[in-house]
Design an enzyme around this catalytic site. Structure first.
Site, PDB file in Angstrom:
ATOM      1  N   GLY A 212      50.955 107.860  40.140  1.00  0.00           N
ATOM      2  CA  GLY A 212      50.197 107.124  39.122  1.00  0.00           C
ATOM      3  C   GLY A 212      50.208 105.654  39.459  1.00  0.00           C
ATOM      4  O   GLY A 212      50.889 105.236  40.391  1.00  0.00           O
ATOM      5  N   LYS A 213      49.454 104.880  38.668  1.00  0.00           N
ATOM      6  CA  LYS A 213      49.376 103.453  38.965  1.00  0.00           C
ATOM      7  C   LYS A 213      50.760 102.818  38.958  1.00  0.00           C
ATOM      8  O   LYS A 213      51.059 101.942  39.749  1.00  0.00           O
ATOM      9  CB  LYS A 213      48.474 102.760  37.955  1.00  0.00           C
ATOM     10  CG  LYS A 213      47.021 103.010  38.303  1.00  0.00           C
ATOM     11  CD  LYS A 213      46.066 102.233  37.466  1.00  0.00           C
ATOM     12  CE  LYS A 213      44.665 102.758  37.772  1.00  0.00           C
ATOM     13  NZ  LYS A 213      43.712 102.506  36.749  1.00  0.00           N
ATOM     14  N   ARG A 214      51.617 103.299  38.052  1.00  0.00           N
ATOM     15  CA  ARG A 214      52.943 102.683  37.946  1.00  0.00           C
ATOM     16  C   ARG A 214      53.832 102.988  39.147  1.00  0.00           C
ATOM     17  O   ARG A 214      54.819 102.332  39.390  1.00  0.00           O
ATOM     18  CB  ARG A 214      53.625 103.109  36.646  1.00  0.00           C
ATOM     19  CG  ARG A 214      53.663 101.950  35.662  1.00  0.00           C
ATOM     20  CD  ARG A 214      54.184 102.393  34.322  1.00  0.00           C
ATOM     21  NE  ARG A 214      53.144 103.092  33.586  1.00  0.00           N
ATOM     22  CZ  ARG A 214      53.356 104.192  32.871  1.00  0.00           C
ATOM     23  NH1 ARG A 214      54.554 104.735  32.809  1.00  0.00           N
ATOM     24  NH2 ARG A 214      52.371 104.745  32.211  1.00  0.00           N
TER      25      ARG A 214
ATOM     26  N   GLY B 133      52.932 102.772  42.137  1.00  0.00           N
ATOM     27  CA  GLY B 133      52.465 102.054  43.319  1.00  0.00           C
ATOM     28  C   GLY B 133      51.127 102.548  43.839  1.00  0.00           C
ATOM     29  O   GLY B 133      50.754 102.246  44.950  1.00  0.00           O
TER      30      GLY B 133
END
Ligand code: GLU
Length: 491
Positions: free
Chosen positions: A256-258, A260
């Site tokens: 996911g975006k979190r 990386g």
């Protein structure tokens, strides 16, 4: 018959919604669709799915184009290149969707949704209370209302033609099926005049002659709805290939975006090569069935086989990306590396990059962005810029810290370097000249002070390479400085 042997020319598409930056998941989908087309001398379309105006983010289309261009993924038709079927931007194709919608209305297969948002919410709440899935088709309006003319102010829904178990084939996942509850009368045209994704992509894939749909697994659950629409429109569905998810390092979750999954162009800014990015992405969920790991785009175009895409997810991490980056840097000519480094170096650094420093740069960097760091601070090549003011004691080898012997070695190296002609002043030439003396007097004893004298550093490349990089004059100068330091009585 494998999909690739079908007689129709292969047409694939990448169909992003312009809702933000491109991340690796999107690019991997684009790459696989592109490779499938190129492998089969087919067509690759970049289609912009901008029918959800609320989610649109300004600049996304350019970002999508820049990202694909960086990687060398070239579209035959795209937002800047309309096809025989017209624009590749959905918001410029509204009349086409409307035409198909009206055909469905005329056939009695689409109807305006008469309910208010509150009424729909009440149906939903009722289904929740009864712990059953909400199905709109259980609330179909009366035949009378269904036949009401559609003036565009109400959403238009598909009247699911056949409600039965769905069966379909997916090149990657095999035979799939879903129960009747997966079908419903979904919205095809919204009251703002735009089609839904569910409707528009099917019309476009048909109009554009798309033969293969490659996309992520989030679309599997809606496939029964798409199948109803193909049936209502009297169309043959294209071939489906669901790509496996890209996983986090620990393989437990999707990236996911979190974790990386960042903007693809950030990797470019950090100095990852497009070759490395392509290489790692190509191998997430696909492999050619051989031991080969390092691929160029040209090779990928000839070996890619959609039938070898795997079901299970593949991991992406920056360490692996770095490994591919080094592999591709190692394969690159010095000339090419120099060009790639251009935008990462300031003019002072550029003047230090030449055929003497390039092999070392090549060996040391993971990303192009690491190159300037080599010249700064404690960087491996920082000695090239200037000689640091090191203490005389640093010249003494720890295992034999004898000042007089050290002076003798430095003086001898000075004289030997002095007698090498400029054209032989290469790392190899220097080594050949001094090696007998080194062997006779002990490697550490001679090479330690030699290296510290030319680089002024505890850690640096070997003295032959370092002297070669500095050139004859500068090396001799630095050896003299070392002698001066040793001759200066310590305070
Ligand atoms: N516009 C969809 C998305 O960005 C594309 C899905 C598809 O490839 O059909 O998620």
């Amino acid at each position: 018959m494998t999909p690739e042997s079908s007689s129709k020319p292969i047409v694939t598409r990448f169909a992003p919604s312009p809702t933000g930056f491109m991340h690796i998941g999107g690019v991997r989908t684009a790459l696989f669709a592109y490779l499938l087309a190129r492998k089969n001398k087919g067509t690759f379309i970049l289609r912009i799915e901008d029918t959800d105006k609320e989610r649109e983010v300004a600049g996304s289309v350019k970002h999508i184009q820049d990202s694909l261009s960086w990687l060398g993924i070239e579209w035959d038709f795209g937002p800047d290149k309309p096809g025989p079927f017209g624009s590749c931007i959905q918001s410029e194709r509204l009349s086409i969707y409307k035409k198909y919608a009206l055909e469905l209305v005329a056939k009695g297969l689409a109807y305006p949704d008469p309910y208010t948002a509150e009424e729909l919410a009440a149906f939903r709440a009722e289904a929740d209370m009864a712990k059953r899935p909400f199905l709109y088709r259980n609330h179909r309006p009366s035949d009378e209302l269904m036949k009401a003319p559609w003036d565009g102010t109400k959403p238009l829904r598909l009247k699911t033609p056949t409600i039965a178990r769905s069966h379909w084939h997916d090149v990657v996942r095999g035979d799939l099926q879903a129960g009747e509850e997966a079908q419903d009368d979904f919205i095809i045209m919204k009251s703002d005049g735009y089609p839904t994704y569910n409707f528009a992509h099917i019309i476009d894939d048909h109009e554009m002659g798309v033969t293969h749909i490659l996309r992520g697994e989030e679309f599997i659950s809606s496939t029964p709805k798409y199948l109803s629409l193909y049936e209502a429109l009297g169309l043959m569905p294209p071939i489906f290939a669901t790509l496996p998810p890209i996983l986090r390092d620990d393989k437990t979750k999707k990236l996911g975006k979190r974790d990386g999954a960042k903007d693809i162009l950030e990797y470019k800014a950090e100095g990852y090569l497009p070759e490395a990015m392509l290489n790692i992405l190509a191998l997430i969920g696909w492999n050619p069935g051989t031991e080969q790991e390092v691929f160029t785009m040209t090779e990928l175009k000839s070996v890619f086989d959609v039938a070898k895409v795997q079901k299970s997810g593949g991991v992406f991490n920056e360490e692996k990306l770095g490994w591919f980056n080094r592999e591709h840097i190692a394969k690159m000519s010095d000339q090419e590396l120099l060009i790639r480094l251009e935008s990462f170096l300031d003019s002072a650094q550029k003047s230090l990059v030449d055929e003497r420093t390039l092999p070392l740069i090549k060996e040391k960097i993971v990303t192009l962005g690491d190159a300037p760091k080599l010249f700064d601070g404690e960087g491996e090549l920082s000695f090239v810029k200037a000689l640091s003011d090191y203490p005389a004691s640093q010249l003494l080898w720890k295992k034999n810290p004898d000042k007089e012997i050290t002076k003798k070695h430095i003086a001898e190296i000075h004289s030997q370097l002095n007698s090498i002609s400029t054209d032989l002043f290469t790392a190899e030439g220097i080594k050949n000249a001094v090696w007998p003396y080194v062997e006779a007097n002990g490697k550490g004893d001679v090479l330690w002070p030699f290296r510290v004298a030319v680089t002024g550093k505890e850690k640096s490349p070997d003295p032959f390479v370092s002297s070669y990089i500095l050139g004859k004059d500068e090396s001799l100068k630095r050896l003299s400085v070392a002698l001066e330091k040793l001759n200066t009585p310590s305070q």
